[in-house]
Scaffold this motif. Structure first.
Motif, PDB file in Angstrom:
ATOM      1  N   ALA A 262      -5.226 -12.168  -5.424  1.00  0.00           N
ATOM      2  CA  ALA A 262      -4.696 -11.787  -6.575  1.00  0.00           C
ATOM      3  C   ALA A 262      -3.655 -10.694  -6.544  1.00  0.00           C
ATOM      4  O   ALA A 262      -3.878  -9.701  -5.394  1.00  0.00           O
ATOM      5  N   CYS A 263      -2.581 -10.511  -7.207  1.00  0.00           N
ATOM      6  CA  CYS A 263      -1.556  -9.600  -7.039  1.00  0.00           C
ATOM      7  C   CYS A 263      -0.994  -9.196  -8.215  1.00  0.00           C
ATOM      8  O   CYS A 263      -1.088  -9.950  -9.235  1.00  0.00           O
ATOM      9  N   ILE A 264      -0.853  -8.001  -8.706  1.00  0.00           N
ATOM     10  CA  ILE A 264      -0.145  -7.558  -9.733  1.00  0.00           C
ATOM     11  C   ILE A 264       1.083  -6.722  -9.388  1.00  0.00           C
ATOM     12  O   ILE A 264       1.106  -5.973  -8.409  1.00  0.00           O
ATOM     13  N   ASN A 265       2.158  -6.978  -9.985  1.00  0.00           N
ATOM     14  CA  ASN A 265       3.640  -6.433  -9.805  1.00  0.00           C
ATOM     15  C   ASN A 265       3.588  -4.840  -9.923  1.00  0.00           C
ATOM     16  O   ASN A 265       2.627  -4.356 -10.734  1.00  0.00           O
ATOM     17  N   TRP A 266       4.768  -4.423  -9.616  1.00  0.00           N
ATOM     18  CA  TRP A 266       4.674  -2.746  -9.605  1.00  0.00           C
ATOM     19  C   TRP A 266       4.735  -2.191 -10.914  1.00  0.00           C
ATOM     20  O   TRP A 266       4.566  -1.092 -11.180  1.00  0.00           O
ATOM     21  N   ARG A 267       5.052  -3.117 -11.892  1.00  0.00           N
ATOM     22  CA  ARG A 267       5.180  -2.764 -13.435  1.00  0.00           C
ATOM     23  C   ARG A 267       3.926  -2.972 -14.040  1.00  0.00           C
ATOM     24  O   ARG A 267       3.440  -2.342 -15.088  1.00  0.00           O
ATOM     25  N   GLY A 268       2.900  -3.674 -13.344  1.00  0.00           N
ATOM     26  CA  GLY A 268       1.708  -4.067 -13.941  1.00  0.00           C
ATOM     27  C   GLY A 268       1.667  -5.174 -14.990  1.00  0.00           C
ATOM     28  O   GLY A 268       0.905  -5.187 -15.691  1.00  0.00           O
TER      29      GLY A 268
ATOM     30  N   ALA B 127      -1.609  -3.628  -0.659  1.00  0.00           N
ATOM     31  CA  ALA B 127      -0.335  -4.161  -1.272  1.00  0.00           C
ATOM     32  C   ALA B 127       0.395  -4.982  -0.746  1.00  0.00           C
ATOM     33  O   ALA B 127       0.407  -5.155   0.623  1.00  0.00           O
ATOM     34  N   PRO B 128       1.076  -5.975  -1.173  1.00  0.00           N
ATOM     35  CA  PRO B 128       2.060  -6.978  -0.842  1.00  0.00           C
ATOM     36  C   PRO B 128       3.282  -6.033  -0.394  1.00  0.00           C
ATOM     37  O   PRO B 128       3.545  -5.223  -0.665  1.00  0.00           O
ATOM     38  N   LEU B 129       3.894  -7.040   0.675  1.00  0.00           N
ATOM     39  CA  LEU B 129       5.268  -6.617   1.017  1.00  0.00           C
ATOM     40  C   LEU B 129       6.315  -6.644   0.015  1.00  0.00           C
ATOM     41  O   LEU B 129       7.027  -5.656   0.019  1.00  0.00           O
ATOM     42  N   HIS B 130       6.258  -7.508  -1.116  1.00  0.00           N
ATOM     43  CA  HIS B 130       7.262  -7.463  -1.914  1.00  0.00           C
ATOM     44  C   HIS B 130       6.902  -6.995  -3.397  1.00  0.00           C
ATOM     45  O   HIS B 130       5.724  -7.359  -3.623  1.00  0.00           O
ATOM     46  N   ARG B 131       7.483  -6.116  -4.029  1.00  0.00           N
ATOM     47  CA  ARG B 131       6.946  -5.452  -5.204  1.00  0.00           C
ATOM     48  C   ARG B 131       6.710  -6.565  -6.497  1.00  0.00           C
ATOM     49  O   ARG B 131       6.149  -6.145  -7.363  1.00  0.00           O
ATOM     50  N   ASN B 132       7.378  -7.609  -6.213  1.00  0.00           N
ATOM     51  CA  ASN B 132       7.167  -8.768  -7.354  1.00  0.00           C
ATOM     52  C   ASN B 132       6.183  -9.616  -6.838  1.00  0.00           C
ATOM     53  O   ASN B 132       5.812 -10.555  -7.513  1.00  0.00           O
ATOM     54  N   CYS B 133       5.214  -9.239  -5.904  1.00  0.00           N
ATOM     55  CA  CYS B 133       4.049 -10.066  -5.428  1.00  0.00           C
ATOM     56  C   CYS B 133       4.734 -11.506  -4.574  1.00  0.00           C
ATOM     57  O   CYS B 133       3.693 -12.500  -4.600  1.00  0.00           O
ATOM     58  N   ARG B 134       5.961 -11.527  -4.311  1.00  0.00           N
ATOM     59  CA  ARG B 134       6.502 -12.844  -3.686  1.00  0.00           C
ATOM     60  C   ARG B 134       5.784 -12.660  -2.379  1.00  0.00           C
ATOM     61  O   ARG B 134       5.679 -12.023  -1.737  1.00  0.00           O
ATOM     62  N   GLU B 135       5.137 -14.051  -2.052  1.00  0.00           N
ATOM     63  CA  GLU B 135       4.605 -14.443  -0.679  1.00  0.00           C
ATOM     64  C   GLU B 135       3.284 -13.296  -0.421  1.00  0.00           C
ATOM     65  O   GLU B 135       3.052 -12.903   0.710  1.00  0.00           O
ATOM     66  N   TYR B 136       2.535 -12.653  -1.386  1.00  0.00           N
ATOM     67  CA  TYR B 136       1.583 -11.719  -1.369  1.00  0.00           C
ATOM     68  C   TYR B 136       0.635 -12.403  -0.386  1.00  0.00           C
ATOM     69  O   TYR B 136      -0.390 -11.808  -0.105  1.00  0.00           O
ATOM     70  N   GLU B 137       0.341 -13.721  -0.689  1.00  0.00           N
ATOM     71  CA  GLU B 137      -0.876 -14.478   0.039  1.00  0.00           C
ATOM     72  C   GLU B 137      -0.757 -14.095   1.461  1.00  0.00           C
ATOM     73  O   GLU B 137      -1.584 -14.093   1.906  1.00  0.00           O
ATOM     74  N   THR B 138       0.378 -14.008   2.019  1.00  0.00           N
ATOM     75  CA  THR B 138       0.683 -13.933   3.655  1.00  0.00           C
ATOM     76  C   THR B 138       1.098 -12.531   4.063  1.00  0.00           C
ATOM     77  O   THR B 138       0.573 -12.182   5.100  1.00  0.00           O
ATOM     78  N   TYR B 139       1.789 -11.905   3.262  1.00  0.00           N
ATOM     79  CA  TYR B 139       2.599 -10.538   3.824  1.00  0.00           C
ATOM     80  C   TYR B 139       1.941  -9.614   2.965  1.00  0.00           C
ATOM     81  O   TYR B 139       2.378  -9.261   1.898  1.00  0.00           O
ATOM     82  N   PHE B 140       1.223  -8.521   3.683  1.00  0.00           N
ATOM     83  CA  PHE B 140       0.572  -7.619   3.043  1.00  0.00           C
ATOM     84  C   PHE B 140       0.184  -6.379   3.874  1.00  0.00           C
ATOM     85  O   PHE B 140      -0.057  -6.817   5.113  1.00  0.00           O
ATOM     86  N   SER B 141      -0.413  -5.504   3.204  1.00  0.00           N
ATOM     87  CA  SER B 141      -1.323  -4.401   3.936  1.00  0.00           C
ATOM     88  C   SER B 141      -2.527  -4.089   3.412  1.00  0.00           C
ATOM     89  O   SER B 141      -2.272  -4.082   2.062  1.00  0.00           O
ATOM     90  N   THR B 142      -3.646  -3.786   3.874  1.00  0.00           N
ATOM     91  CA  THR B 142      -4.990  -3.558   3.485  1.00  0.00           C
ATOM     92  C   THR B 142      -5.187  -2.198   3.528  1.00  0.00           C
ATOM     93  O   THR B 142      -4.925  -1.581   4.772  1.00  0.00           O
ATOM     94  N   TRP B 143      -6.053  -1.564   2.972  1.00  0.00           N
ATOM     95  CA  TRP B 143      -6.560  -0.358   3.095  1.00  0.00           C
ATOM     96  C   TRP B 143      -8.020  -0.129   3.052  1.00  0.00           C
ATOM     97  O   TRP B 143      -8.576  -1.162   2.383  1.00  0.00           O
ATOM     98  N   GLY B 144      -8.291   0.735   3.649  1.00  0.00           N
ATOM     99  CA  GLY B 144      -9.988   0.979   3.408  1.00  0.00           C
ATOM    100  C   GLY B 144     -10.786   0.016   4.453  1.00  0.00           C
ATOM    101  O   GLY B 144     -10.220  -1.052   4.998  1.00  0.00           O
TER     102      GLY B 144
END
Length: 122
Positions: free
Chosen positions: A47-53, A96-113
């Motif tokens: 799941a992803c939500i873009n930078w504007r929410g 966070a996904p690599l792209h702020r519009n959530c494009r390709e978030y399923e694959t390109y991302f960084s996780t925290w914690g």
């Protein structure tokens, strides 16, 4: 490295609900997402939500059952998980996904914690 506090995981029966939370003072102008990793499987974006929410995206496996949301005032990210299935059992991470519009978030991302464990019993 973004510092986060994740919570809300646990053990639930199939068909039940859980709400995950992720809080960080660094959540400013980020696209945010939830990611999970089951034993023996690769970590994936669900799941992803873009930078504007105002735009959300979901993996087919959770679409219609999970809802991602943010509360900017609380610097928090949430994942409402309903109609849980055994196959949803995994460690869940915010990130966070690599792209702020959530494009390709399923694959390109960084996780925290360290993530929070979700176990669904069938």
């Amino acid at each position: 490295q973004v510092q986060v506090q994740e919570s809300g995981g646990g053990l639930v029966q199939a068909g039940g609900s859980l709400r995950l939370s992720c809080t960080s003072s660094d959540f400013v102008d980020y696209a945010l997402g939830w990611f999970r990793q089951a034993p023996g499987k690769e970590r994936e974006g669900i799941a992803c939500i873009n930078w504007r929410g105002d735009v959300t995206s979901y993996a087919d496996s959770v679409k219609g059952r999970f809802t991602i949301s943010t509360d900017n005032a609380k610097r928090s990210l949430y994942l409402q998980m309903d109609k849980l299935k055994a196959e949803d059992s995994a460690t869940y991470y915010c990130g966070a996904p690599l792209h702020r519009n959530c494009r390709e978030y399923e694959t390109y991302f960084s996780t925290w914690g360290q993530g929070t464990q979700v176990t669904v019993s069938s």
